[in-house]
Design an enzyme around this catalytic site. Structure first.
Site, PDB file in Angstrom:
ATOM      1  N   ARG A  24       0.837  -1.213   0.000  1.00 42.18           N
ATOM      2  CA  ARG A  24       0.000   0.000   0.000  1.00 42.18           C
ATOM      3  C   ARG A  24       0.872   1.264   0.000  1.00 42.18           C
ATOM      4  NH1 ARG A  24      -0.584   4.675   2.498  1.00 42.18           N
ATOM      5  NH2 ARG A  24      -0.245   3.675   4.514  1.00 42.18           N
ATOM      6  N   HIS A 219      10.519   6.995   8.438  1.00 42.79           N
ATOM      7  CA  HIS A 219      11.089   7.076   7.097  1.00 42.79           C
ATOM      8  C   HIS A 219      12.588   7.304   7.221  1.00 42.79           C
ATOM      9  CE1 HIS A 219       7.227   8.034   4.590  1.00 42.79           C
ATOM     10  NE2 HIS A 219       7.128   6.929   5.286  1.00 42.79           N
ATOM     11  N   CYS A 250      10.046   8.984  -1.045  1.00 42.06           N
ATOM     12  CA  CYS A 250       9.507   9.974  -0.113  1.00 42.06           C
ATOM     13  C   CYS A 250       8.873  11.084  -0.923  1.00 42.06           C
ATOM     14  CB  CYS A 250      10.588  10.541   0.797  1.00 42.06           C
ATOM     15  SG  CYS A 250       9.890  11.649   2.049  1.00 42.06           S
TER      16      CYS A 250
HETATM   17 MG    MG Z   1       5.413   5.649   4.811  1.00 45.37          MG
END
Ligand code: MG
Length: 313
Positions: A24, A219, A250
Site C-alpha cells: 500500500r 522514514h 519519499c
Molecule cells: Mg510511509
C-alpha cells in the site's frame, strides 16, 4: 554472512510485530502501476516470508491514487492465510463501504498532525478531518472491524517546519478516544531523531496512551529510521511499520529513500535477539523480484548487501 549475530539487550521486547506497508504505502508512491496479479503475488510472497500483518491496498478514490485503483479486484485475488491480517486504507465512509463489500476485517484511517498537510492530503482542516473519521471508525468498530489510525507529520512538516509535541498528542489522543485500536506515529519526511521519539512517546504516555496502542512509522530519508526504532523499542513499542525493499520513496522530500526497509528492520531486530517470525532470505528474494517489476534497485542496504552476496542484485 547471511544473518546478524544476536546479542540481547535488557529492556527491549522479546518479539516485535512488523506491520508491512509495501503493497500500500510502498506501491502508492511508486511511479509504476503494477498488474493486479503481480500485487497479489507480492502479498503472497510477503506472507510466505513470515510477515503476519500486510497492509494490502487502499480504498481512496482511484483518481487520487491510480496505482491502487484495483483494490477490490486485488482483494478478490488474495488468498487469506490463517493468522495473517490484511488491513486496507480507508479515507471516508464511501471507502469503508467499498472495503466492507470486499470483506476486509481491518482498516486504517489517516489523519495529519499539521494543518498544512491536512489541507493538502485531505482538503480539510485537522478538526474537519477528525470529524470525518468519527463515523468511519464508529461504523467499522460496530461491524467488528479493527481500526488503526495513522498520524502523519508527527516529527516535522515540509511546509510548517517544526511540529510541536503537544499538537501531535492532541490529534493522536483524539484518534484513540474515537476508538482506534492502534495509533501509528508517522515521520512522513524522516527528520525525527531518537530524543524526539522518546519525548513524543513520553508525552503520549502521560496523556494516557500506553505502548500497547502505539506503533511507529519511520522514514529513512535522513538515515534516522533505525536509530528512532531503537528509541521506540526502549520505550516499549512493539509494533513497527516497514516497507519491503524500502519501496515508496519519499513523495514530500523528492528523495529515493522513504519508508524504512523491512529487511533493514529485520536485520536490526534479529541482531538484538528479537523475534519477528520473518525469514530474511525469502524477504530479500521478494524485494529483488519486486525491484525487477518496478524497474529500479531496492534502496534497502540489507537487500543490496544480501542480494550481492547471493549474486541476485
Ligand atoms: Mg510511509
Amino acid at each position: 554472512m547471511r544473518a546478524p549475530q544476536p546479542f540481547r539487550r535488557d529492556g527491549l521486547p522479546g518479539r516485535v510485530t512488523i506491520y508491512e506497508v509495501g503493497p500500500r504505502d510502498g506501491l502508492q508512491n511508486e511511479a509504476a502501476a503494477l498488474p493486479t496479479a503481480v500485487k497479489a503475488e507480492f502479498i503472497r510472497r510477503l506472507v510466505d516470508a513470515g510477515l503476519s500483518v500486510v497492509e494490502a491496498t487502499s480504498f481512496v478514490r482511484p483518481e487520487w491514487v491510480p496505482q491502487l485503483a484495483d483494490a477490490a479486484e486485488l482483494l478478490a485475488l488474495v488468498e487469506r492465510a490463517d493468522g495473517v491480517r490484511y488491513p486496507v486504507l480507508v479515507p471516508n465512509e464511501r471507502g469503508l463501504d467499498r472495503a466492507l463489500d470486499a470483506g476486509v476485517d481491518e482498516i486504517a484511517v489517516f489523519a495529519s498532525a499539521t494543518e498544512s498537510f491536512a489541507r493538502r492530503n485531505l482538503n480539510r482542516s485537522v478538526a474537519e478531518s477528525v470529524a470525518m473519521f468519527a463515523p468511519v471508525v464508529g461504523r467499522a468498530l460496530g461491524a467488528g472491524v479493527r481500526v488503526r489510525g495513522y498520524l502523519s507529520m508527527c516529527f516535522g512538516d515540509p511546509w510548517e517546519g517544526d511540529v510541536a509535541v503537544a499538537q501531535v498528542v492532541a490529534v493522536g489522543t483524539r484518534l484513540l478516544e474515537m476508538g482506534c485500536d492502534e495509533l501509528s506515529l508517522g515521520d512522513t519526511i524522516g527528520v525525527g531523531t531518537p530524543g524526539h521519539v522518546t519525548a513524543l512517546l513520553d508525552a503520549l504516555g502521560a496523556a494516557g496512551a500506553g505502548p500497547d496502542r502505539l506503533a511507529v512509522h519511520f522514514h529513512d530519508t535522513y538515515g534516522q529510521a533505525l536509530a528512532n526504532t531503537v528509541a521506540a523499542l526502549q520505550w516499549g513499542v512493539t509494533v513497527v511499520d516497514a516497507s519491503a525493499g524500502g519501496i515508496g520513496g519519499c513523495p514530500y522530500a523528492g528523495s529515493a529513500t522513504g519508508n524504512l526497509a523491512t529487511e533493514d528492520l529485520v536485520w536490526l531486530l534479529h541482531g538484538l535477539g528479537i523475534d519477528t517470525g520473518v525469514d530474511l532470505d525469502r524477504l530479500v528474494d521478494t524485494s529483488v523480484w519486486m525491484a525487477g517489476h518496478l524497474g529500479r534497485p531496492s534502496p534497502s542496504r540489507v537487500v543490496q548487501a544480501l542480494g550481492a552476496v547471493a549474486g541476485r542484485g
